[in-house]
Write an enzyme that holds these catalytic residues in place. Structure first.
Site, short mmCIF file in Angstrom:
data_model
loop_
_atom_site.label_atom_id
_atom_site.label_comp_id
_atom_site.label_asym_id
_atom_site.label_seq_id
_atom_site.Cartn_x
_atom_site.Cartn_y
_atom_site.Cartn_z
CE LYS A 1 -3.51 2.40 2.70
NZ LYS A 1 -4.51 2.29 3.75
CE LYS B 1 -5.94 1.98 -0.50
NZ LYS B 1 -6.36 2.07 0.84
C1 PBG Z 1 -7.34 3.20 5.68
C2 PBG Z 1 -7.62 3.16 4.23
C3 PBG Z 1 -7.46 4.17 3.25
C4 PBG Z 1 -7.95 3.64 2.06
C5 PBG Z 1 -8.36 2.34 2.32
N1 PBG Z 1 -8.13 2.05 3.66
C6 PBG Z 1 -7.01 5.58 3.37
C7 PBG Z 1 -5.62 5.89 3.67
O1 PBG Z 1 -4.76 5.03 3.83
O2 PBG Z 1 -5.36 7.08 3.81
C8 PBG Z 1 -8.03 4.37 0.75
C9 PBG Z 1 -9.07 3.90 -0.19
C10 PBG Z 1 -9.40 4.86 -1.27
O3 PBG Z 1 -8.77 5.90 -1.45
O4 PBG Z 1 -10.37 4.57 -1.99
N2 PBG Z 1 -6.03 3.40 6.04
#
Ligand code: PBG
Length: 346
Positions: A219, A272
């Protein structure tokens, strides 16, 4: 034999020929639909930066789940907007937390839909970070100096850090309480080191040895999460997430993150965001044999929607083309806000 014997256009002459030689196919089971659950009843509040995406009260979320099932989607993933936030993310692991309540309601409404729980703390922390925040000790190399040190550094701003190991307990508690509520799959998205092992152990010890973990393994710290933070009310109140989410420049490190999560017991892995990281998806598919997911995130959705609304992009074509590209790169599961529309188009 090359041109004129070989003419690649021969197989493009009609839709039936094109579909005969098509290499990548989409089905609704590829799609996982994200839902944002909020307090109240009969609430459907549209997210301004994500047209077509709503904050939904538990009753409305259950309706969406029913529709997801009817459309044949692969599953849904739940995010929660708690009533209150604090410094220990109580709302994330409370027995009657918003996601726990939604899970029970959804499971009562539709039994055989896969319900995935996003496990993270940012939505439940008053500071909006994904772990516990502590004041940073200045100059960590000067280990002997007592608190405060001597040469009073006039720190203009306090510095904070998101501490790793203490956060693992809360994440594990969250995962276990979600499993207890009936969650089918646990998906940690916090990017703390060691959280997959901690959660696996916690689930096993609590009698949830059969609950799989879908790890947000690679991520990246991304500007494309912007609209999500409005949807989930989870923007960090100071700083950013670069000290725990990955640097977008690193593909080899992404493979190490994935390998580590596999070693810790992940059953499925995720990359992601999706579209700006197709090479990472492709490399992960080449190297690993676990089921692979990719998250077409809020910013990807928002920029496409904005152009669609302006009439600059053809809605149906770009929805399917973007999802096909993510499939072609190698992800078999796609988390996407277009899930319902794409399923209808297919
Ligand atoms: C929680 C999380 C996030 C997303 C999914 N789980 C936000 C982040 O990490 O700031 C992002 C999903 C999206 O942008 O659609 N940490």
């Amino acid at each position: 034999m090359s041109f004129p014997v070989t003419r690649l256009r021969r197989m493009r002459r009609s839709e039936s020929l094109r579909s005969l030689v098509r290499e990548t196919h989409l089905t609704p089971t590829n799609f996982i639909y994200p839902l944002f659950v909020c307090p109240g009843e009969r609430v459907r509040k549209e997210v301004s930066s994500m047209p077509g995406v709503f904050n939904l009260s538990v009753d409305e979320a259950a309706k969406e789940a029913k529709e997801a099932k009817a459309l044949g989607l692969g599953g849904i993933i739940l995010f929660g907007l708690p009533e209150k936030k604090d410094e220990i993310a109580t709302g994330a692991w409370a027995e009657d937390g918003i996601v726990q309540r939604a899970t029970r309601a959804i499971k009562q409404e539709v039994r055989d839909l896969v319900v995935i729980g996003d496990v993270c703390l940012c939505e439940y922390m008053s500071h909006g970070h994904c772990g516990i925040v502590e004041k940073k000790k200045h100059n960590p190399s000067a280990a002997s100096s007592q608190q405060g040190g001597t040469a009073a550094q006039p720190a203009a701003e306090p510095e904070y850090e998101i501490v790793n190991d203490p956060s693992l307990d809360i994440l594990t508690k969250t995962a276990v309480s979600q499993a207890r509520a009936g969650m089918d799959v646990i998906a940690p998205s916090d990017m703390m080191d060691g959280r997959v092992a901690a959660i696996r152990k916690g689930l096993d010890q609590s009698g949830f040895g059969n609950t799989p973990i879908l790890s947000y393994a690679a991520k990246f710290a991304s500007g494309f999460y912007g609209p999500f933070r409005e949807a989930a009310d989870s923007a960090p109140q100071f700083g950013d997430r670069r000290s725990y989410q990955m640097d977008g420049a690193n593909v080899r490190e992404a493979m190490r993150e994935i390998q580590q999560d596999i070693d810790e017991g992940a059953d499925m892995i995720m990359v992601k965001p999706a579209m700006p990281y197709l090479d990472v998806i492709a490399e992960a598919r080449r190297r690993f044999d676990l089921p692979l997911a990719a998250y077409q995130v809020s910013g990807e959705y928002a920029m496409m929607q904005a152009a669609i609304q302006k009439g600059w992009l053809d809605r149906n074509r770009v929805i399917l083309e973007s999802l096909t590209s993510i499939r072609r790169a190698g992800a078999e599961m796609i988390l996407t806000y277009f899930a319902k529309e794409a399923a209808k188009l297919l």
